[in-house]
Design a protein around this motif. Structure first.
Motif: not given
Length: 797
Positions: A82, A98, A469, A534, A536, A591, A601, A603
């Motif tokens: 990150n 992300n 995902y 996306n 996450s 984000t 979290r 997005y």
């Protein structure tokens, strides 16, 4: 603009003394910013250069440390994955990384593109120079450089035997060792270079739970290169590297609390009291925490490359073939406290990338030109795991209306007051990502006269991204049947987002030699950053189902305007460079924090339009022999021009829904569904920033050798900036100034011994601030390094 000061730039004349810069010797600083070697003052581009001597002298051994020398470069990191490198405040969304989008600042080492920003956290290994290119670089460096590029060149193999060794020791148990050797392997045909670096340092934050200091450093890097002069016109360079980090890292700790719209007995103070909990310190600069989840930030980055350079016709043909890997094995404490709210948060990842570039650069009459093809393929797999603990229900669920004095629980049967509801709730995530990009590009420089040049550039790019995902969520008993409260915290999801599109980037620059050492230029660039997907997890609708329309984000579209002036005077002992820029981005990729109560979290989303504009100035001078002085500064005005449906800051979040929002920070108040933050600051950007300092060296005789004794001072400043995508009164980081000093003795090309102190005045400041999920009002942060000191011995042989 912001060319590095003379003391920080390598002259082309290697015979010049180490303390001498281009300003005094008349030597030219050579760069490869336009994919051919040329003098930096002849490049109509905002570029700054830091050479190996400056990196070593100032302790700028990675990109994060380099920011103290480069006012327009920002680097933020809560852990290696990150991390974000921004130039003029643009480049990467502020917040958790992300994987489904590109960085806006490209990192290149020896002409190889590094797609993982985590590589910026490693130590520089055997670096010759670092070029920071500001503004869109889409024509030659690709669509992932809408904000700029960091172009790193390592030392090449030498046919003259040589070696370097460096040892630094300091407080906090710092031990840093670097070394390299190079020489011929087979006559004048094959040369080899081997280099390595290792850094260890104790952590700066004490964890009372584990009785360990965390936020430590533990870096290892090795690099090898083999140069084969296959023919008189063909050079082949084989290179390989391996880098590992394995520190106890990375803690974000209690900073303060701020009132949100949640009922008062649902905010942090009341929730903590319900567990008879108090943080070990409410002053973050005591550097104490009690995080109860083991911290781990292990990563490995490496790869191999082959660069072939062939003199052909009126130019040279270059091929760069590379394969790289990245392995990430983390463990985080995502509730930032010693309470068992989130007991496991880890997203180990494995990435492989392949790149191929063909490029021809040549000259024909009044035309200089570069043309090429580029291909990139990336595969990423992440196996995520998140587990909730016995305190999660109280922190993340809403018990509804409760009596005063009840500490947030009306009855033991209320979900928020029943630890079993969320205790052991587990999400196992399986994430796959494939990213393919191909491009054709070209740039032409037309010398209309000896003074006037026109430079158009064009790049055609195709991108394709596919992802998958899947989140399988089970209760503490292992059941996959979830109630609404459980789905609102960890939602089962399965979706396969896609993105593909063509785009065309271009730029046009006109430059004019006003006088022998005065260059003026003007640039317009139209650039793109590829759309993203996306990866996450998606936000949920009213029925706690994923909103599939949020699976992708649009490409960024950038319009950039810049003018600049590069000058030298006083017989080239002084340099003054100026630039002004105006950058507008439509569909800016941000984000954002999920406004739903328990979601942990963020997005991706598109802000309709942002703008960054400002000016930069750099001055360096050598008034007398042995004295270098420099000052660089940047003014950056920045705002969301239009972002009408942004998530709200914490002081407007967590309340009930209603037609009229309550005043910010009203416990039990009404929160808007979203906020219009048009006109507000972008995160991470200081309006004012600067670097300044100098060095004075005096000749002396030492142990029978001609030597110098020297004193150097370096300083930096940045004004207040926002540390949240939607600006909050609780997450602004105050401005600060830092000062570093060094003093020592050195001889030319033999040895250098000096002591150093960094952050001389032990300034307390934060690198980043963040929010605890659930709108509890807890603000956490990452205190920057305190004062550090030590000594360095460097040998050259």
């Amino acid at each position: 603009m912001l060319i590095a000061p003379a003391a920080f730039a390598a002259p082309a004349d290697d015979a010049a003394p180490a303390a001498d810069g281009a300003a005094e010797t008349g030597g030219e600083i050579l760069v490869t910013a336009r994919r051919r070697q040329e003098a930096v003052q002849d490049v109509p581009l905002a570029i700054s250069v830091v050479d190996a001597k400056a990196i070593e002298a100032t302790g700028s051994f990675n990109v994060a440390k380099l920011t103290q020398l480069q006012p327009s470069l920002q680097f933020y990191s809560t852990n290696p994955r990150n991390s974000a490198a921004n130039i003029r405040g643009l480049g990467a969304p502020f917040g958790l990384t992300n994987d489904g989008i590109e960085q806006g600042v490209g990192i290149y080492i020896d002409q190889v593109y590094y797609s993982r920003i985590a590589s910026a956290t490693f130590d520089f290994v055997d670096v010759e120079r670092v070029e920071v290119l500001r503004g869109p670089q889409g024509t030659l460096y690709g669509k992932n450089t809408t904000a700029g590029a960091i172009n790193i060149t390592t030392r090449a193999p030498s046919f003259t035997p040589e070696g370097r060794a460096e040892v630094s020791i300091g407080n906090l148990g710092l031990v840093q060792v670097k070394g390299s050797v190079s020489g011929p392997l087979i006559g004048d045909k094959v040369a080899i270079r081997l280099a390595g670096s290792t850094t260890t340092r104790n952590g700066t934050i004490y964890n009372v739970t584990t009785d360990k200091h965390v936020n430590a450093q533990d870096n290892l890097g090795v690099r090898g290169q083999l140069l084969w002069k296959a023919t008189d016109t063909l050079d082949l360079t084989f290179a390989g590297d391996y880098n590992r980090q394995n520190p106890d890292c990375c803690a974000q700790i209690y900073v303060r609390t701020g009132a949100t719209q949640r009922p008062l007995n649902r905010q942090f103070a009341a929730l903590a009291a319900a567990f008879n909990y108090a943080p070990p310190s409410t002053d973050a600069f005591d550097r104490v925490t009690d995080l109860d989840t083991p911290l781990k930030a292990k990563q490995e980055i490496g790869g191999a490359s082959l660069r072939a350079e062939l003199e052909l016709g009126n130019g040279s043909l270059t091929s760069v073939t590379a394969w790289r890997f990245w392995n990430w094995d983390p463990s985080n404490d995502r509730d930032f406290t010693g309470l068992p709210i989130t007991t496991v948060s880890a997203n180990p990842s494995r990435q492989r990338q392949w790149t191929q570039e063909f490029r021809y650069a040549g000259t024909s009459g009044k035309l200089d030109y570069v043309a090429g093809l580029f291909g990139f393929h990336q595969k990423l797999h992440t196996s995520g795991l998140q587990v909730q603990g016995p305190a999660a229900s109280r922190f993340l669920l809403n018990p509804g209306n409760v009596p005063a004095g009840s500490r947030g629980c009306a009855t033991a049967t209320t979900a928020a007051c029943n630890p079993v509801v969320l205790n052991g709730l587990t999400s196992v995530n399986d994430i796959d990502f494939k990213n393919t990009s191909v491009a054709a590009f070209g740039q032409l420089t037309w010398h209309i006269t000896d003074r006037l040049r026109l430079q158009p550039g064009l790049r055609v790019n195709y991108d394709k991204k596919t992802g998958a995902y899947t989140a399988i969520v089970t209760t503490g008993t292992g059941s996959t049947t979830l109630n609404a409260d459980q789905r609102g915290v960890l939602a089962p999801q399965s979706y396969s987002p896609k993105f593909s599109d063509w785009n065309v980037s271009g730029d046009f620059t006109a430059s004019y030699d006003v006088a022998r050492d005065v260059l003026a230029y003007a640039t317009y660039a139209r650039s793109f950053k590829s759309g993203g997907i996306n990866l996450s997890g998606l936000p949920l609708d009213a029925n706690n189902n994923p909103i599939l329309s949020a699976g992708s984000v649009k490409p960024e579209k950038v319009n950039h305007y810049e003018v600049g002036l590069k000058t030298q005077f006083l017989d080239r002992r002084a340099t003054l460079n100026l630039s002004g820029f105006w950058t507008e981005i439509n569909d800016y990729q941000a984000t954002v924090t999920n406004g739903q109560l328990g979601v942990l979290r963020g997005y991706l989303a598109n802000a309709q339009k942002v703008r960054v504009r400002g000016f930069e100035a750099d001055f360096s001078v050598r008034p007398v022999q042995g004295l270098n002085l420099y000052a660089s500064g940047a003014f950056t005005d920045h705002e969301y021009v239009k972002f009408t449906d942004a998530p709200c800051p914490p002081e407007l979040s967590g309340g009930s829904t209603g037609a009229v929002a309550s005043a910010p920070g009203t416990p039990g108040g009404v929160s808007p569904a979203n906020c219009n933050i048009s006109g507000q600051w972008l995160p991470g950007i200081s309006k004012w920033s600067a670097s300044f300092g100098g060095e004075y060296a005096v000749p002396v005789r030492l142990i029978g050798d001609d030597a110098q004794t020297y004193l150097g001072v370096d300083g930096s400043y940045r004004s207040k900036f926002s540390s949240n995508p939607s600006r909050s009164a609780y997450t602004d980081i105050a401005g600060y100034a830092l000062f570093n000093v060094r003093a020592g003795f050195r001889t030319e090309n033999k040895w250098d011994l000096f002591g150093w102190v960094r952050n001389v005045f032990d300034k307390n400041y934060y690198e980043v601030l963040a929010l605890q999920s659930g709108n509890t009002g807890l603000i956490v942060g990452q205190p920057a390094d305190p004062r550090t000191y030590g000594a360095t011995l460097r040998l050259t042989f």
